[in-house]
Design a protein around this motif. Sequence first.
Motif, mmCIF file in Angstrom:
data_model
loop_
_atom_site.group_PDB
_atom_site.id
_atom_site.type_symbol
_atom_site.label_atom_id
_atom_site.label_comp_id
_atom_site.label_asym_id
_atom_site.label_seq_id
_atom_site.Cartn_x
_atom_site.Cartn_y
_atom_site.Cartn_z
ATOM 1 N N TYR A 22 0.853 -1.189 0.000
ATOM 2 C CA TYR A 22 0.000 0.000 0.000
ATOM 3 C C TYR A 22 0.886 1.235 0.000
ATOM 4 C CZ TYR A 22 -3.389 -3.482 1.409
ATOM 5 O OH TYR A 22 -4.183 -4.586 1.459
ATOM 6 N N LYS A 23 0.623 2.131 -0.958
ATOM 7 C CA LYS A 23 1.418 3.343 -1.079
ATOM 8 C C LYS A 23 0.501 4.548 -1.175
ATOM 9 C CE LYS A 23 5.273 1.038 -3.262
ATOM 10 N NZ LYS A 23 6.218 0.993 -4.348
ATOM 11 N N LEU A 31 5.933 8.600 -3.590
ATOM 12 C CA LEU A 31 5.102 7.530 -3.047
ATOM 13 C C LEU A 31 5.749 7.002 -1.783
ATOM 14 C CD1 LEU A 31 4.115 5.541 -6.257
ATOM 15 C CD2 LEU A 31 2.698 7.090 -4.939
ATOM 16 N N VAL A 32 4.959 6.873 -0.734
ATOM 17 C CA VAL A 32 5.440 6.368 0.542
ATOM 18 C C VAL A 32 4.662 5.106 0.873
ATOM 19 C CG1 VAL A 32 5.691 6.885 2.994
ATOM 20 C CG2 VAL A 32 5.954 8.699 1.312
#
Length: 170
Positions: A22-23, A31-32
């Motif tokens: 999941y980003k 994007l994290v």
Amino acid sequence: MPARKRNRNRVTSKPKAVSLTYKIQKQDGRLVQVCRAAFLGIVGVKKDRILRLAKTFMYTGKTPKENRGEDHVKDKKEKKLSLKTFIESLKCTENHYFRSDTPYRVYLPCDLNIRKLWKMYNDQADTNVKVKHCFFRNYFNKNYDVGFGTPQTDICSTCLQYKDKIKRCN
């Protein structure tokens, strides 16, 4: 003593078919990667919905099509065009008392109503352009300023002359 015994040698669960990451995109565009609980909290959806999206994307390569809110009337433009030609072919009369107040308001004979017009339309229409009563009523009310029966608050001299001529003919 445990309530149920289980065989620890046998593998009962299936291996995972896919693993999801999941980003979330930050404001600067990066994007994290976040955990599932954080992702679900940020997006505001339930786990099953995300899993269904991922499963559909995995098998088809496309996201599922949204089916809610779709207009289910087929050939709507053709039906509206046919309704327009029918309604505009009707013989209407003007109200000659208050033309300045309602210049676009016209009147059909008092023996007609929307249901009769709908039946007349469906009787003469092809099968692919027939409509339901509610569709006809909505289209008629939204697009036309038509009343039924001429309002007869008092009678003008022109109307009296015509009524006398009609009576003399009989």
